[in-house]
Write a protein that holds these residues in place. Structure first.
Motif, mmCIF file in Angstrom:
data_model
loop_
_atom_site.group_PDB
_atom_site.id
_atom_site.type_symbol
_atom_site.label_atom_id
_atom_site.label_comp_id
_atom_site.label_asym_id
_atom_site.label_seq_id
_atom_site.Cartn_x
_atom_site.Cartn_y
_atom_site.Cartn_z
ATOM 1 N N ARG A 49 3.423 10.230 -3.715
ATOM 2 C CA ARG A 49 4.032 9.172 -4.015
ATOM 3 C C ARG A 49 3.741 7.764 -3.314
ATOM 4 O O ARG A 49 3.042 7.894 -2.502
ATOM 5 N N ASP A 50 3.875 6.817 -4.035
ATOM 6 C CA ASP A 50 3.623 5.445 -3.251
ATOM 7 C C ASP A 50 2.485 5.326 -2.408
ATOM 8 O O ASP A 50 2.334 5.015 -1.319
ATOM 9 N N ILE A 51 1.418 5.492 -3.133
ATOM 10 C CA ILE A 51 0.019 5.782 -2.184
ATOM 11 C C ILE A 51 -0.368 4.260 -2.001
ATOM 12 O O ILE A 51 -0.553 3.298 -3.031
ATOM 13 N N VAL A 52 -0.706 3.904 -0.889
ATOM 14 C CA VAL A 52 -1.091 2.682 -0.401
ATOM 15 C C VAL A 52 -2.396 2.470 -0.089
ATOM 16 O O VAL A 52 -3.126 1.526 0.101
ATOM 17 N N SER A 53 -3.128 3.707 0.178
ATOM 18 C CA SER A 53 -4.613 3.521 0.654
ATOM 19 C C SER A 53 -5.170 5.072 0.315
ATOM 20 O O SER A 53 -4.687 5.824 0.682
ATOM 21 N N GLU A 55 -8.951 6.671 1.467
ATOM 22 C CA GLU A 55 -10.030 6.696 2.255
ATOM 23 C C GLU A 55 -11.232 7.332 1.331
ATOM 24 O O GLU A 55 -10.904 8.645 1.080
ATOM 25 N N ASP A 73 -3.183 7.738 2.225
ATOM 26 C CA ASP A 73 -1.983 7.331 2.837
ATOM 27 C C ASP A 73 -0.866 6.914 1.626
ATOM 28 O O ASP A 73 -1.108 5.934 1.061
ATOM 29 N N SER A 74 0.370 7.324 1.957
ATOM 30 C CA SER A 74 1.521 6.997 1.135
ATOM 31 C C SER A 74 2.451 6.301 1.848
ATOM 32 O O SER A 74 2.282 6.279 3.371
ATOM 33 N N VAL A 75 3.513 5.600 1.453
ATOM 34 C CA VAL A 75 4.365 4.870 2.317
ATOM 35 C C VAL A 75 4.932 5.965 3.493
ATOM 36 O O VAL A 75 5.290 5.354 4.447
ATOM 37 N N LYS A 76 5.122 6.934 2.889
ATOM 38 C CA LYS A 76 5.649 8.147 3.890
ATOM 39 C C LYS A 76 4.842 9.123 4.645
ATOM 40 O O LYS A 76 5.452 9.728 5.625
ATOM 41 N N ALA A 77 3.704 9.321 4.211
ATOM 42 C CA ALA A 77 3.033 10.279 4.548
ATOM 43 C C ALA A 77 1.453 10.088 4.657
ATOM 44 O O ALA A 77 0.794 9.154 3.666
ATOM 45 N N THR A 78 0.700 10.742 5.474
ATOM 46 C CA THR A 78 -0.706 10.771 5.183
ATOM 47 C C THR A 78 -1.223 12.111 4.995
ATOM 48 O O THR A 78 -0.631 13.206 5.234
ATOM 49 N N GLU A 98 -8.583 -1.624 -3.967
ATOM 50 C CA GLU A 98 -7.824 -2.638 -3.931
ATOM 51 C C GLU A 98 -6.519 -2.132 -4.841
ATOM 52 O O GLU A 98 -5.401 -2.655 -4.838
ATOM 53 N N PRO A 100 -4.984 1.329 -5.096
ATOM 54 C CA PRO A 100 -4.673 2.712 -4.823
ATOM 55 C C PRO A 100 -3.507 3.433 -5.524
ATOM 56 O O PRO A 100 -3.508 4.528 -5.993
ATOM 57 N N GLU A 101 -3.083 2.543 -6.152
ATOM 58 C CA GLU A 101 -1.737 3.107 -6.967
ATOM 59 C C GLU A 101 -2.294 3.714 -8.475
ATOM 60 O O GLU A 101 -1.567 4.606 -8.981
ATOM 61 N N ARG B 29 13.248 6.969 -5.082
ATOM 62 C CA ARG B 29 12.668 6.105 -5.891
ATOM 63 C C ARG B 29 12.760 6.104 -7.348
ATOM 64 O O ARG B 29 13.366 7.206 -7.959
ATOM 65 N N ALA B 33 8.176 2.942 -4.904
ATOM 66 C CA ALA B 33 8.807 2.039 -3.831
ATOM 67 C C ALA B 33 8.052 0.912 -3.808
ATOM 68 O O ALA B 33 8.694 -0.164 -3.388
ATOM 69 N N ILE B 34 6.768 0.696 -3.950
ATOM 70 C CA ILE B 34 6.130 -0.623 -3.634
ATOM 71 C C ILE B 34 6.527 -1.580 -4.583
ATOM 72 O O ILE B 34 6.946 -2.790 -4.223
ATOM 73 N N ARG B 301 -5.831 -1.514 4.338
ATOM 74 C CA ARG B 301 -4.778 -0.918 3.868
ATOM 75 C C ARG B 301 -4.487 0.297 4.626
ATOM 76 O O ARG B 301 -4.757 1.507 4.414
ATOM 77 N N VAL B 303 -1.888 2.463 7.487
ATOM 78 C CA VAL B 303 -0.298 2.853 7.510
ATOM 79 C C VAL B 303 -0.087 3.287 8.931
ATOM 80 O O VAL B 303 -0.298 4.304 9.272
ATOM 81 N N ARG B 305 1.778 4.819 11.810
ATOM 82 C CA ARG B 305 2.842 5.856 11.812
ATOM 83 C C ARG B 305 3.532 5.819 12.999
ATOM 84 O O ARG B 305 3.041 5.451 14.070
#
Lengths: 146, 371
Positions: A49-53, A55, A73-78, A98, A100-101, B29, B33-34, B301, B303, B305
């Motif tokens: 979920r909530d993927i922010v990046s 690689e 990378d998501s908000v909560k985990a890699t 730009e 990743p979602e 969610r 969440a974003i 980007r 994160v 931890r």
């Protein structure tokens, strides 16, 4: 669309596309000729979920079946992702830098990650069929996750 | 696991994805969440925070009992006001929980405790009561009411829509009880939250709360889940148990270094649990203090931890306690404990994220100013 497998586990639903093959580590590969396009599955994106990046690998680099290619990378985990098959990277999805979602919104389409030229197409025989992958999700999700 | 009262409604009608939080099942969610995070910063969204433990402390010794437990002096808190965050410590001056007190009257207070600490705190309160002979009754109200948090710069307009025309006149941390809104009577409305934005928290019986939620949805107010709640609090510089504080003195620094601000500790106050160790830590000078780390945009980007190491050249000078990619600032940010000898606001440090070093600047909280 109608031919997708919908796996229902409790209140959650996961889509498995019939036009590609899968790995135990939740990647998909869609093979066309000597090329394969790779992404992560609907199940994997829903777990992350909530993927922010994302690689991305470098174009021209080589990847080996089962070996780590990069990480999401998501908000909560890699979470690392792995190459379903061996090959040379021919394209990467630059849009993910730009946005990743896209991996969350369209894991089997706009959210593809990279394309490889297959160096050993025979490896594909050990990948999971859509039916086998659907079974894998069911048995995996049956375990308590927390 | 126990679901919050309205969980089925959130899952079936609003598409919530549920998840576990301690022994609670809560919405993680809704849309993502974003998106939810940005909705709170830019407009307004609502959370269901029924998992927060809520206790009523009543009796002739209620004030003395609370004074003995918390680091903040409660004597200046007026009826109808919340205390602001305050801390309950153990004998090592490590934090048991950060909590909020509501003064209903001289002998009657409400305590809101963190969900994960709720069971432990109830036991602790009872033990203190027995040991010291405080005449107080402790009642767990958690299951009585659903607690909603309406958060964001447009939250006053939303409260007015619900029939609380007076909402905007509440000062921050002020509350009203037993008010009648358009959909029925609510137990408590406070101007508060945990997002760093303007907002309100509403406690109501589950059936009334459901009608509030329906009215919110109808008015186009988006629901938000626990994950967004966490990222919002990181940006706001608020602390979370297990990340920024905990009871284990080998894992967490003493409460002085938490730098919680907002008057969480009153140094002029005497006679509370953990005071001796807290003053010793203050006199000696805390070794570690909590600061913000702001990464450069060039870091992209990433994160950071919990546990990522902070360096000055080749010396490890701290560790990340919570981190995120801020969708508001479009850069990574983190809360971290920094060795106080190196904790110079404005100075640069390096943080190792997934084995790669990135530059970051030491900053004060909050990362994002209130709209």
């Amino acid at each position: 669309m109608s031919s997708d497998i919908i796996v229902e586990v409790g209140k959650k639903k996961y889509i498995v596309k019939r036009d590609r093959l899968y790995t135990e580590t939740d990647e998909w590969v869609k093979i066309e000729g000597n090329k394969g396009v790779v992404g992560i599955t609907d199940y994997a994106q829903k777990e992350l979920r909530d993927i922010v990046s994302v690689e991305l690998p470098e174009v021209g680099s080589t990847v080996s079946k089962g070996k780590r290619v990069g990480a999401l990378d998501s908000v909560k985990a890699t979470s690392d992702y792995y190459a379903p098959l061996s090959g040379r990277v021919t394209r990467v999805n630059e849009k993910l830098t730009e946005t990743p979602e896209l991996v969350n919104n369209d894991p089997y389409g706009e959210g593809w990650i990279f394309e490889i030229e297959l160096t050993n197409p025979g490896e594909a025989s050990s990948l999971l069929t859509p039916e086998a992958y659907a079974e894998k999700i069911k048995s995996h999700s049956a375990k308590p996750t927390h | 696991m126990r679901g919050i009262h309205l969980l089925d409604y959130y899952v079936e009608k609003l598409g919530a994805e549920p998840g576990a939080y301690g022994d609670w099942e809560v919405p993680y969610r809704f849309s993502g969440a974003i998106e939810e995070h940005l909705e709170v910063r830019e407009r307004v969204a609502f959370f269901d925070v029924t998992h927060m433990g809520r206790l009523l402390v009543k009796g002739e010794d209620a004030f003395d009992f609370l004074q003995y437990i918390y680091t903040k002096d409660l004597k200046d808190i007026k009826q109808g006001r919340m205390s602001g965050p305050t801390l309950s410590l153990n004998d090592w001056a490590r934090v048991k929980d950060d909590e909020m007190l509501y003064k209903l009257g001289d002998h009657e207070w409400l305590i809101v405790v963190n969900a994960l600490a709720s069971g432990k705190m109830i036991e602790f309160f009872k033990r203190v009561r027995e040991e010291k002979g405080f005449k107080v009754e402790i009642t767990d109200l958690t299951n009585e009411h659903t607690m909603l948090a309406i958060q964001g710069p447009e939250s006053t307009r939303v409260m007015e829509l619900l029939g609380a025309s007076w909402a905007g006149s509440l000062k921050p941390l002020e509350f009203k009880m037993n008010e009648t809104l358009a959909v029925g009577e609510v137990y408590l409305v406070s101007r508060s939250g945990w997002t760093g934005e303007d907002g309100y928290e509403v406690w109501a019986k589950p059936d009334v709360a459901l009608r509030i939620v329906e009215a919110l949805v109808k008015a186009g107010v988006k629901p938000a889940g626990l994950i967004a709640r966490d990222t919002l609090r990181i940006e706001a510089g608020f602390v979370l148990g297990g990340n920024e504080y905990g009871e284990d003195p080998t894992r967490f620094p003493c409460a002085v270094g938490l730098r919680y601000g907002m008057g969480a500790i009153t140094w002029g106050k005497k006679g509370f649990i953990g005071e001796e160790a807290l003053r010793a830590c203050r006199r000696e000078g805390p070794r570690w203090a909590r600061y913000g780390l702001k990464f450069s945009k060039e870091a992209g980007r990433i994160v950071p931890r919990h546990g990522d190491a902070v360096y000055v050249e080749d010396i490890q000078v701290g560790w990340v306690t919570s981190g995120m990619y801020s969708p508001v600032l479009k850069r990574a940010i983190a809360q971290a404990y920094i060795d106080t000898r190196y904790a110079v606001v404005g100075e640069e440090v390096e943080v190792s994220v997934k084995g790669k070093r990135f530059e970051a600047k030491i900053v004060d909280f909050p990362f994002v100013a209130k709209k």
